[in-house]
Write a protein that holds these residues in place. Structure first.
Motif, short mmCIF file in Angstrom:
data_model
loop_
_atom_site.label_atom_id
_atom_site.label_comp_id
_atom_site.label_asym_id
_atom_site.label_seq_id
_atom_site.Cartn_x
_atom_site.Cartn_y
_atom_site.Cartn_z
N VAL A 29 0.86 -1.19 0.00
CA VAL A 29 0.00 0.00 0.00
C VAL A 29 0.89 1.23 0.00
CG1 VAL A 29 -1.77 1.31 1.24
CG2 VAL A 29 -1.83 -1.19 1.25
N ASP A 30 0.68 2.09 -0.93
CA ASP A 30 1.46 3.32 -1.01
C ASP A 30 1.15 4.19 0.21
OD1 ASP A 30 3.08 5.30 -2.74
OD2 ASP A 30 1.29 6.43 -2.17
N ALA A 31 2.18 4.60 0.92
CA ALA A 31 2.01 5.35 2.16
C ALA A 31 1.34 6.70 1.92
CB ALA A 31 3.36 5.55 2.85
N GLU A 32 1.72 7.36 0.84
CA GLU A 32 1.13 8.68 0.56
C GLU A 32 -0.35 8.55 0.24
OE1 GLU A 32 1.67 12.35 -2.60
OE2 GLU A 32 3.42 11.18 -2.01
N LEU A 33 -0.72 7.52 -0.53
CA LEU A 33 -2.12 7.29 -0.83
C LEU A 33 -2.89 6.97 0.45
CD1 LEU A 33 -4.48 6.86 -2.78
CD2 LEU A 33 -3.70 4.50 -3.08
N PHE A 34 -2.26 6.15 1.31
CA PHE A 34 -2.91 5.79 2.57
C PHE A 34 -3.18 7.03 3.42
CE2 PHE A 34 -2.28 4.96 7.10
CZ PHE A 34 -3.36 4.14 7.35
N TYR A 35 -2.16 7.88 3.55
CA TYR A 35 -2.34 9.07 4.39
C TYR A 35 -3.38 10.03 3.81
CZ TYR A 35 1.63 7.84 7.37
OH TYR A 35 2.46 7.22 8.27
N SER A 36 -3.46 10.09 2.49
CA SER A 36 -4.48 10.96 1.90
C SER A 36 -5.89 10.43 2.20
CB SER A 36 -4.27 11.07 0.39
OG SER A 36 -4.55 9.83 -0.26
N ARG A 37 -6.03 9.10 2.21
CA ARG A 37 -7.34 8.51 2.54
C ARG A 37 -7.66 8.72 4.02
NH1 ARG A 37 -7.55 8.83 -2.05
NH2 ARG A 37 -8.04 7.25 -3.63
N VAL A 38 -6.65 8.64 4.87
CA VAL A 38 -6.88 8.89 6.29
C VAL A 38 -7.30 10.34 6.51
CG1 VAL A 38 -5.77 9.02 8.56
CG2 VAL A 38 -5.34 7.06 7.07
N PHE A 39 -6.66 11.26 5.80
CA PHE A 39 -7.03 12.68 5.92
C PHE A 39 -8.50 12.86 5.55
CE2 PHE A 39 -7.55 17.00 4.36
CZ PHE A 39 -6.89 17.73 5.32
N GLU A 40 -8.95 12.21 4.49
CA GLU A 40 -10.35 12.32 4.08
C GLU A 40 -11.28 11.65 5.07
OE1 GLU A 40 -10.24 10.53 0.25
OE2 GLU A 40 -9.51 12.32 -0.77
N ALA A 41 -10.87 10.51 5.60
CA ALA A 41 -11.74 9.76 6.52
C ALA A 41 -11.92 10.48 7.85
CB ALA A 41 -11.18 8.36 6.76
N THR A 42 -10.93 11.25 8.26
CA THR A 42 -11.04 11.96 9.53
C THR A 42 -11.75 13.31 9.38
OG1 THR A 42 -8.83 12.90 9.19
CG2 THR A 42 -9.00 10.90 10.52
N ASP A 43 -12.09 13.66 8.16
CA ASP A 43 -12.79 14.93 7.92
C ASP A 43 -14.25 14.82 8.38
OD1 ASP A 43 -13.17 17.50 7.12
OD2 ASP A 43 -13.24 17.07 4.97
N TRP A 44 -14.95 15.93 8.41
CA TRP A 44 -16.38 15.94 8.71
C TRP A 44 -17.01 17.09 7.95
CZ3 TRP A 44 -12.75 17.88 12.07
CH2 TRP A 44 -12.89 19.20 12.43
N ALA A 45 -18.31 17.05 7.82
CA ALA A 45 -19.04 18.10 7.11
C ALA A 45 -20.37 18.32 7.84
CB ALA A 45 -19.29 17.70 5.66
N THR A 46 -20.79 19.57 7.89
CA THR A 46 -22.07 19.90 8.54
C THR A 46 -22.95 20.67 7.56
OG1 THR A 46 -21.08 21.90 9.50
CG2 THR A 46 -21.14 19.92 10.87
N PHE A 47 -24.23 20.41 7.64
CA PHE A 47 -25.21 20.99 6.71
C PHE A 47 -25.35 22.49 6.92
CE2 PHE A 47 -30.04 20.97 5.63
CZ PHE A 47 -29.78 21.59 4.42
#
Length: 257
Positions: A103-121
Protein backbone atom coordinates in the motif's frame (compact mmCIF):
# COMPACT_ATOMS: atom_id res chain seq x y z
CA UNK A 1 -104.37 51.09 10.94
CA UNK A 2 -100.79 51.15 12.17
CA UNK A 3 -100.07 54.57 10.71
CA UNK A 4 -103.09 56.10 12.48
CA UNK A 5 -102.16 54.54 15.84
CA UNK A 6 -98.58 55.87 15.59
CA UNK A 7 -99.92 59.34 14.69
CA UNK A 8 -102.24 59.33 17.74
CA UNK A 9 -99.32 58.32 20.00
CA UNK A 10 -97.23 61.20 18.74
CA UNK A 11 -100.17 63.61 19.26
CA UNK A 12 -100.58 62.61 22.91
CA UNK A 13 -96.96 63.36 23.68
CA UNK A 14 -97.08 66.60 21.65
CA UNK A 15 -94.46 65.36 19.28
CA UNK A 16 -94.65 66.35 15.65
CA UNK A 17 -95.52 63.23 13.73
CA UNK A 18 -93.76 62.89 10.41
CA UNK A 19 -95.81 62.58 7.31
CA UNK A 20 -95.80 59.51 5.15
CA UNK A 21 -93.25 61.21 2.92
CA UNK A 22 -91.14 62.01 5.98
CA UNK A 23 -91.15 58.39 7.02
CA UNK A 24 -90.06 57.41 3.54
CA UNK A 25 -87.26 59.97 3.58
CA UNK A 26 -86.15 58.86 7.03
CA UNK A 27 -86.12 55.23 5.97
CA UNK A 28 -84.19 55.98 2.79
CA UNK A 29 -81.52 57.93 4.69
CA UNK A 30 -81.22 55.11 7.21
CA UNK A 31 -80.70 52.60 4.45
CA UNK A 32 -78.01 54.82 2.92
CA UNK A 33 -76.19 55.02 6.24
CA UNK A 34 -76.28 51.24 6.72
CA UNK A 35 -75.15 50.63 3.15
CA UNK A 36 -72.33 53.16 3.55
CA UNK A 37 -71.13 51.46 6.74
CA UNK A 38 -71.27 48.02 5.17
CA UNK A 39 -69.45 49.28 2.08
CA UNK A 40 -66.73 50.86 4.22
CA UNK A 41 -66.26 47.61 6.12
CA UNK A 42 -66.17 45.71 2.84
CA UNK A 43 -63.53 48.01 1.35
CA UNK A 44 -61.44 47.85 4.51
CA UNK A 45 -61.68 44.05 4.55
CA UNK A 46 -60.71 43.88 0.87
CA UNK A 47 -57.72 46.16 1.45
CA UNK A 48 -56.63 44.11 4.46
CA UNK A 49 -56.95 40.86 2.53
CA UNK A 50 -55.04 42.35 -0.39
CA UNK A 51 -52.24 43.50 1.93
CA UNK A 52 -52.07 40.04 3.54
CA UNK A 53 -51.84 38.33 0.17
CA UNK A 54 -49.09 40.73 -0.92
CA UNK A 55 -47.24 39.98 2.31
CA UNK A 56 -47.74 36.25 1.74
CA UNK A 57 -46.27 36.46 -1.75
CA UNK A 58 -43.25 38.36 -0.45
CA UNK A 59 -42.68 35.73 2.24
CA UNK A 60 -43.16 32.85 -0.21
CA UNK A 61 -40.55 34.26 -2.57
CA UNK A 62 -38.10 34.68 0.31
CA UNK A 63 -38.73 31.12 1.48
CA UNK A 64 -38.28 29.85 -2.07
CA UNK A 65 -34.86 31.49 -2.28
CA UNK A 66 -33.88 30.16 1.13
CA UNK A 67 -34.90 26.55 0.48
CA UNK A 68 -33.38 26.54 -3.01
CA UNK A 69 -30.08 27.51 -1.41
CA UNK A 70 -30.56 24.75 1.18
CA UNK A 71 -31.22 22.18 -1.54
CA UNK A 72 -27.93 23.10 -3.23
CA UNK A 73 -26.08 23.10 0.09
CA UNK A 74 -27.46 19.70 1.06
CA UNK A 75 -26.35 18.22 -2.27
CA UNK A 76 -22.85 19.64 -1.71
CA UNK A 77 -22.65 18.30 1.84
CA UNK A 78 -23.87 14.95 0.55
CA UNK A 79 -20.85 14.85 -1.75
CA UNK A 80 -18.57 15.70 1.18
CA UNK A 81 -19.98 12.87 3.26
CA UNK A 82 -19.71 10.47 0.33
CA UNK A 83 -15.98 11.23 -0.01
CA UNK A 84 -15.52 10.49 3.69
CA UNK A 85 -17.44 7.23 3.27
CA UNK A 86 -15.41 6.19 0.24
CA UNK A 87 -12.13 6.94 2.04
CA UNK A 88 -13.16 4.86 5.06
CA UNK A 89 -14.29 2.04 2.80
CA UNK A 90 -10.94 2.06 0.97
CA UNK A 91 -8.97 1.96 4.24
CA UNK A 92 -11.01 -1.00 5.48
CA UNK A 93 -10.26 -2.81 2.23
CA UNK A 94 -6.54 -2.85 3.03
CA UNK A 95 -6.55 -3.45 6.80
CA UNK A 96 -5.90 -6.78 8.48
CA UNK A 97 -2.90 -9.12 8.88
CA UNK A 98 -0.94 -9.60 5.67
CA UNK A 99 2.57 -10.67 4.64
CA UNK A 100 2.47 -9.46 1.06
CA UNK A 101 0.44 -6.24 1.32
CA UNK A 102 1.68 -3.34 -0.76
CA UNK A 103 0.00 0.00 0.00
CA UNK A 104 1.46 3.32 -1.01
CA UNK A 105 2.01 5.35 2.16
CA UNK A 106 1.13 8.68 0.56
CA UNK A 107 -2.12 7.29 -0.83
CA UNK A 108 -2.91 5.79 2.57
CA UNK A 109 -2.34 9.07 4.39
CA UNK A 110 -4.48 10.96 1.90
CA UNK A 111 -7.34 8.51 2.54
CA UNK A 112 -6.88 8.89 6.29
CA UNK A 113 -7.03 12.68 5.92
CA UNK A 114 -10.35 12.32 4.08
CA UNK A 115 -11.74 9.76 6.52
CA UNK A 116 -11.04 11.96 9.53
CA UNK A 117 -12.79 14.93 7.92
CA UNK A 118 -16.38 15.94 8.71
CA UNK A 119 -19.04 18.10 7.11
CA UNK A 120 -22.07 19.90 8.54
CA UNK A 121 -25.21 20.99 6.71
CA UNK A 122 -25.81 24.34 8.51
CA UNK A 123 -28.80 25.36 6.36
CA UNK A 124 -30.00 28.92 5.90
CA UNK A 125 -32.99 29.59 8.12
CA UNK A 126 -33.15 33.36 8.69
CA UNK A 127 -36.48 33.84 6.93
CA UNK A 128 -38.15 30.83 8.54
CA UNK A 129 -36.87 31.64 12.03
CA UNK A 130 -38.17 35.19 11.69
CA UNK A 131 -41.61 33.86 10.75
CA UNK A 132 -41.67 31.44 13.67
CA UNK A 133 -40.47 34.00 16.22
CA UNK A 134 -42.93 36.72 15.13
CA UNK A 135 -45.93 34.40 14.60
CA UNK A 136 -46.11 35.48 10.94
CA UNK A 137 -46.31 31.90 9.73
CA UNK A 138 -50.10 32.24 9.83
CA UNK A 139 -49.91 34.69 6.92
CA UNK A 140 -49.34 31.65 4.68
CA UNK A 141 -52.73 30.28 3.62
CA UNK A 142 -51.63 26.72 2.89
CA UNK A 143 -52.03 24.63 6.02
CA UNK A 144 -49.85 21.76 4.66
CA UNK A 145 -47.06 24.23 3.92
CA UNK A 146 -47.31 25.77 7.38
CA UNK A 147 -47.06 22.32 8.91
CA UNK A 148 -43.97 21.41 6.86
CA UNK A 149 -42.26 24.69 7.69
CA UNK A 150 -43.02 24.34 11.40
CA UNK A 151 -41.52 20.83 11.39
CA UNK A 152 -38.36 21.79 9.48
CA UNK A 153 -36.29 23.04 12.48
CA UNK A 154 -36.69 19.70 14.28
CA UNK A 155 -35.53 17.88 11.16
CA UNK A 156 -32.44 20.08 11.01
CA UNK A 157 -31.72 19.28 14.66
CA UNK A 158 -31.88 15.56 13.85
CA UNK A 159 -29.29 16.04 11.12
CA UNK A 160 -27.07 18.15 13.38
CA UNK A 161 -27.10 15.50 16.12
CA UNK A 162 -25.69 12.84 13.75
CA UNK A 163 -23.18 15.31 12.28
CA UNK A 164 -22.06 16.23 15.80
CA UNK A 165 -21.44 12.59 16.69
CA UNK A 166 -19.34 12.05 13.55
CA UNK A 167 -17.37 15.26 14.14
CA UNK A 168 -16.73 14.54 17.81
CA UNK A 169 -15.58 11.04 16.97
CA UNK A 170 -13.09 12.37 14.40
CA UNK A 171 -11.71 15.00 16.77
CA UNK A 172 -11.74 12.63 19.72
CA UNK A 173 -10.98 8.90 19.58
CA UNK A 174 -9.84 8.77 15.95
CA UNK A 175 -7.47 11.74 16.05
CA UNK A 176 -6.17 10.70 19.47
CA UNK A 177 -5.31 7.24 18.15
CA UNK A 178 -3.59 8.65 15.07
CA UNK A 179 -1.57 11.06 17.20
CA UNK A 180 -0.23 8.07 19.15
CA UNK A 181 0.36 5.69 16.24
CA UNK A 182 1.03 7.68 13.06
CA UNK A 183 2.97 10.82 12.06
CA UNK A 184 0.19 13.38 11.78
CA UNK A 185 2.43 15.64 9.71
CA UNK A 186 2.37 13.04 6.95
CA UNK A 187 -1.44 12.98 7.02
CA UNK A 188 -1.66 16.79 7.02
CA UNK A 189 0.91 17.15 4.26
CA UNK A 190 -1.06 15.15 1.70
CA UNK A 191 -4.35 16.71 2.79
CA UNK A 192 -3.21 20.33 2.86
CA UNK A 193 -0.92 20.22 -0.16
CA UNK A 194 -3.18 22.45 -2.26
CA UNK A 195 -4.49 24.58 0.59
CA UNK A 196 -5.26 28.16 -0.55
CA UNK A 197 -4.10 29.47 2.84
CA UNK A 198 -0.51 28.50 2.17
CA UNK A 199 1.80 25.50 2.03
CA UNK A 200 1.02 22.62 4.32
CA UNK A 201 3.46 21.21 6.86
CA UNK A 202 6.44 19.34 5.56
CA UNK A 203 6.57 15.56 5.86
CA UNK A 204 7.51 13.97 9.15
CA UNK A 205 11.05 12.72 9.71
CA UNK A 206 9.64 9.56 11.25
CA UNK A 207 9.27 6.42 9.17
CA UNK A 208 6.22 6.45 6.90
CA UNK A 209 5.82 2.70 7.40
CA UNK A 210 2.11 1.95 7.78
CA UNK A 211 2.04 -1.82 8.00
CA UNK A 212 1.77 -1.84 11.79
CA UNK A 213 -1.14 0.60 11.59
CA UNK A 214 -2.98 -1.47 9.01
CA UNK A 215 -2.50 -4.62 11.07
CA UNK A 216 -3.97 -3.08 14.24
CA UNK A 217 -7.61 -4.12 14.87
CA UNK A 218 -8.10 -1.02 17.02
CA UNK A 219 -7.39 1.19 14.00
CA UNK A 220 -9.70 -0.90 11.84
CA UNK A 221 -12.49 -0.62 14.42
CA UNK A 222 -12.06 3.14 14.65
CA UNK A 223 -12.31 3.53 10.88
CA UNK A 224 -15.32 1.22 10.81
CA UNK A 225 -17.00 3.33 13.50
CA UNK A 226 -16.38 6.48 11.45
CA UNK A 227 -17.84 4.78 8.40
CA UNK A 228 -20.94 3.79 10.39
CA UNK A 229 -21.43 7.32 11.77
CA UNK A 230 -21.01 8.78 8.28
CA UNK A 231 -23.59 6.40 6.88
CA UNK A 232 -26.13 7.63 9.45
CA UNK A 233 -25.48 11.22 8.37
CA UNK A 234 -25.97 10.26 4.73
CA UNK A 235 -29.24 8.50 5.60
CA UNK A 236 -30.44 11.74 7.23
CA UNK A 237 -29.40 13.75 4.17
CA UNK A 238 -31.13 11.38 1.79
CA UNK A 239 -34.30 11.61 3.86
CA UNK A 240 -34.35 15.40 4.03
CA UNK A 241 -33.59 16.03 0.36
CA UNK A 242 -37.08 14.95 -0.83
CA UNK A 243 -38.67 16.96 1.98
CA UNK A 244 -36.93 20.12 0.78
CA UNK A 245 -38.18 19.30 -2.71
CA UNK A 246 -41.74 18.91 -1.42
CA UNK A 247 -41.57 22.21 0.45
CA UNK A 248 -40.31 23.97 -2.67
CA UNK A 249 -43.04 22.36 -4.77
CA UNK A 250 -45.79 23.64 -2.45
CA UNK A 251 -44.20 27.09 -2.24
CA UNK A 252 -44.10 27.37 -6.03
CA UNK A 253 -47.70 26.20 -6.25
CA UNK A 254 -48.80 28.86 -3.75
CA UNK A 255 -46.88 31.57 -5.61
CA UNK A 256 -48.71 30.72 -8.83
CA UNK A 257 -52.16 30.48 -7.23
Amino acid sequence: DVYKRQKEMFRRFEVKFPSRDGWAKFGFEGVLIVVSILLAFSIESWQTERALRAEEQRILHQLKTEFEANAELLALRRQNQDRILQAATWILSVTGPSDDRVVDAELFYSRVFEATDWATFDPQDGVLQSLLQTDKLEVIKSEPLRAMLAAWPSMVRDIAEDEQMARDFSLGPLTTYLAEHAPLRNIQTVGMRDSPTGPGPGPSQFSPDIDELLSDPVFENLIHQKLWLTMWVIIEYDGRGPEIGEILSVIESEIKS
